[in-house]
Write a protein that holds these residues in place. Structure first.
Motif, PDB file in Angstrom:
ATOM      1  N   VAL A 119      10.796   4.849  -0.284  1.00  5.38           N
ATOM      2  CA  VAL A 119       9.364   4.954   0.001  1.00  5.38           C
ATOM      3  C   VAL A 119       8.961   6.416  -0.081  1.00  5.38           C
ATOM      4  O   VAL A 119       9.578   7.272   0.551  1.00  5.38           O
ATOM      5  CB  VAL A 119       9.037   4.400   1.410  1.00  5.38           C
ATOM      6  CG1 VAL A 119       7.535   4.429   1.661  1.00  5.38           C
ATOM      7  CG2 VAL A 119       9.590   2.989   1.578  1.00  5.38           C
ATOM      8  N   THR A 120       7.932   6.696  -0.851  1.00  2.00           N
ATOM      9  CA  THR A 120       7.527   8.089  -1.052  1.00  2.00           C
ATOM     10  C   THR A 120       6.218   8.446  -0.359  1.00  2.00           C
ATOM     11  O   THR A 120       5.865   9.618  -0.295  1.00  2.00           O
ATOM     12  CB  THR A 120       7.404   8.401  -2.551  1.00  2.00           C
ATOM     13  OG1 THR A 120       6.494   7.478  -3.161  1.00  2.00           O
ATOM     14  CG2 THR A 120       8.761   8.286  -3.233  1.00  2.00           C
ATOM     15  N   GLY A 121       5.491   7.456   0.164  1.00  2.00           N
ATOM     16  CA  GLY A 121       4.259   7.776   0.871  1.00  2.00           C
ATOM     17  C   GLY A 121       3.221   6.687   0.714  1.00  2.00           C
ATOM     18  O   GLY A 121       3.441   5.683   0.039  1.00  2.00           O
ATOM     19  N   ARG A 122       2.068   6.892   1.346  1.00  4.31           N
ATOM     20  CA  ARG A 122       0.973   5.930   1.278  1.00  4.31           C
ATOM     21  C   ARG A 122       0.145   6.152   0.019  1.00  4.31           C
ATOM     22  O   ARG A 122      -0.117   7.278  -0.388  1.00  4.31           O
ATOM     23  CB  ARG A 122       0.066   6.072   2.494  1.00  4.31           C
ATOM     24  CG  ARG A 122       0.695   5.673   3.802  1.00  4.31           C
ATOM     25  CD  ARG A 122       0.967   4.203   3.900  1.00  4.31           C
ATOM     26  NE  ARG A 122      -0.241   3.385   3.897  1.00  4.31           N
ATOM     27  CZ  ARG A 122      -0.224   2.049   3.860  1.00  4.31           C
ATOM     28  NH1 ARG A 122       0.921   1.406   3.794  1.00  4.31           N
ATOM     29  NH2 ARG A 122      -1.350   1.375   3.869  1.00  4.31           N
ATOM     30  N   GLY A 172       0.805  -1.214   0.000  1.00  2.00           N
ATOM     31  CA  GLY A 172       0.000   0.000   0.000  1.00  2.00           C
ATOM     32  C   GLY A 172       0.836   1.261   0.000  1.00  2.00           C
ATOM     33  O   GLY A 172       0.302   2.375   0.045  1.00  2.00           O
ATOM     34  N   ASP A 173       2.170   1.098  -0.086  1.00  2.00           N
ATOM     35  CA  ASP A 173       3.076   2.244  -0.114  1.00  2.00           C
ATOM     36  C   ASP A 173       3.544   2.517  -1.534  1.00  2.00           C
ATOM     37  O   ASP A 173       3.821   1.587  -2.302  1.00  2.00           O
ATOM     38  CB  ASP A 173       4.318   1.989   0.752  1.00  2.00           C
ATOM     39  CG  ASP A 173       3.995   1.966   2.230  1.00  2.00           C
ATOM     40  OD1 ASP A 173       3.140   2.772   2.648  1.00  2.00           O
ATOM     41  OD2 ASP A 173       4.578   1.151   2.955  1.00  2.00           O
ATOM     42  N   ALA A 174       3.648   3.782  -1.859  1.00  2.00           N
ATOM     43  CA  ALA A 174       4.236   4.184  -3.131  1.00  2.00           C
ATOM     44  C   ALA A 174       5.745   4.284  -2.958  1.00  2.00           C
ATOM     45  O   ALA A 174       6.236   4.645  -1.884  1.00  2.00           O
ATOM     46  CB  ALA A 174       3.669   5.528  -3.579  1.00  2.00           C
ATOM     47  N   GLY A 175       6.479   3.966  -4.016  1.00  2.00           N
ATOM     48  CA  GLY A 175       7.931   4.057  -3.908  1.00  2.00           C
ATOM     49  C   GLY A 175       8.613   3.588  -5.170  1.00  2.00           C
ATOM     50  O   GLY A 175       7.987   3.393  -6.214  1.00  2.00           O
TER      51      GLY A 175
END
Length: 373
Positions: free
Chosen positions: A271-274, A259-262
């Motif tokens: 990792v750039t965020g949710r 569920g994390d963007a990256g």
């Protein structure tokens, strides 16, 4: 296999249960709330009920093999030694401190009660020991808010600074570690390792951007996915959610959808965020959708939109954006705390002339977040 609930208030009680569940013939243990069965599949060691990306509780089932694989991979990366537990025994981070210590043949030192810099320094000072004239390395694990407490104190109190510098490695996870805090800690001699992972991955599985041995990370449609022997078996009693979060590719490899963007480039994970509308505040998942629903019930805040903002202690916090001029922050904070607990309380109110909206009529959250940061 029988499942036994254990209260996490005293980490010593959890340690006794973990020893039996992971290394012995004891029953599997359940930590956290939830209505759970009395029996679980063979091989299950631990069921941790925690909030997920939707803020709805989920019960993560972890096997003995997953927990020990994670502990052994950590030892292979940073070494073995004596561990200090300053975290709650009810979280996967706290549990893994116990498992790493037990796998190495030692009980962890436990910092019980309220966390403070003097208590941490005292516990660290009692860990100095040798075998055959060789000093045993010491390790610990912190969340950024704890590290900030220690760094603030260490800059004025030499014993706290000495304690920070005494550890071979300090794992820091649960939320993003601010660069400024990291630099202050490094200046005090602390050897930090930034970790990334979740309950579903038996805790941290990426250290300073590099996956642990036997851990694979890839990006599919902008989402980070993780594979390896440390993955949870799934969500107890929830096959649909398990099937959505744990997927098998064409080669038969099982992956966890974080569920994390990256991104992954040259073997380094970023990792750039949710992807969803959830933040991690003080190591606790907070659904901004749930906070917003509560805040909008407060008189005068029916138009409120909740967006995340960085915070030096808690990582991220909810912020209310509204066109209302009603002074209702106190009422909103109280309402959210009653429903969701302290980590969900809005930090402040940002007022705008009008709420920008997309063509669909929904609030333009990206534009609002830019106003807050």
């Amino acid at each position: 296999m029988r499942l036994e609930r254990v209260e996490a208030a005293d980490p010593r009680d959890v340690l006794r249960a973990v020893r039996g569940a992971v290394l012995g013939a004891g029953p599997a243990i359940a930590l956290g709330g939830g209505d759970l069965p009395f029996e679980v599949p063979a091989g299950t060691a631990l069921v941790v009920t925690t909030s997920g990306s939707t803020g709805v509780p989920k019960s993560v089932a972890l096997s003995r093999s997953a927990l020990t694989a994670s502990a052994m991979a950590t030892a292979a990366r940073i070494g073995e030694g004596h561990w200090l537990l300053p975290l709650s025994g009810g979280t996967i981070a706290g549990i893994q401190v116990m498992v790493r210590a037990l796998v190495a043949g030692r009980d962890p030192a436990i910092l019980a009660g309220r966390f403070s810099a003097p208590a941490f320094a005292h516990a660290a000072s009692g860990m100095r020991s040798t075998v055959g004239g060789e000093r045993i390395p010491t390790f610990t694990s912190l969340v950024p808010a704890q590290l900030l407490t220690l760094v603030d104190a260490a800059e004025e109190a030499p014993p706290v600074a000495q304690a920070l510098a005494s550890f071979e490695a300090i794992l820091v996870g649960g939320q993003r570690l601010p660069d400024v805090l990291r630099e202050r800690a490094l200046a005090l001699g602390a050897r930090l390792v930034r970790t990334y992972g979740s309950t579903e991955t038996s805790g941290g599985c990426v250290y300073d951007g590099a996956p642990l041995d036997d851990v694979r990370v890839e990006v599919v449609d902008g989402e980070l996915r993780i594979a390896g022997p440390h993955l949870a078996d799934g969500y107890l009693g929830d096959p649909d959610r398990t099937a959505a979060a744990f997927v098998v590719d064409a080669s038969g490899m099982r992956w966890y959808r974080t569920g994390d963007a990256g991104s992954v480039a040259d073997g380094r994970v970023r990792v750039t965020g949710r992807i969803d509308n959830v933040i991690v505040s003080g190591g606790v998942n907070v659904s901004l959708d749930r906070v917003e629903a509560i805040v909008r019930e407060v008189p005068g805040l029916a138009d409120a939109v909740l967006v995340p903002a960085p915070h030096p202690r808690w990582g991220e916090v909810p912020v209310i954006v509204t066109a209302s001029r009603v002074e209702a922050l106190g009422a909103a904070r109280a309402a959210v705390e009653r429903e969701l607990g302290a980590p969900g309380r809005p930090d402040r109110v940002v007022r705008v002339a009008t709420i920008p909206r997309l063509a669909s009529g929904k609030p333009d959250r990206r534009a609002l977040r830019a106003r807050v940061i």
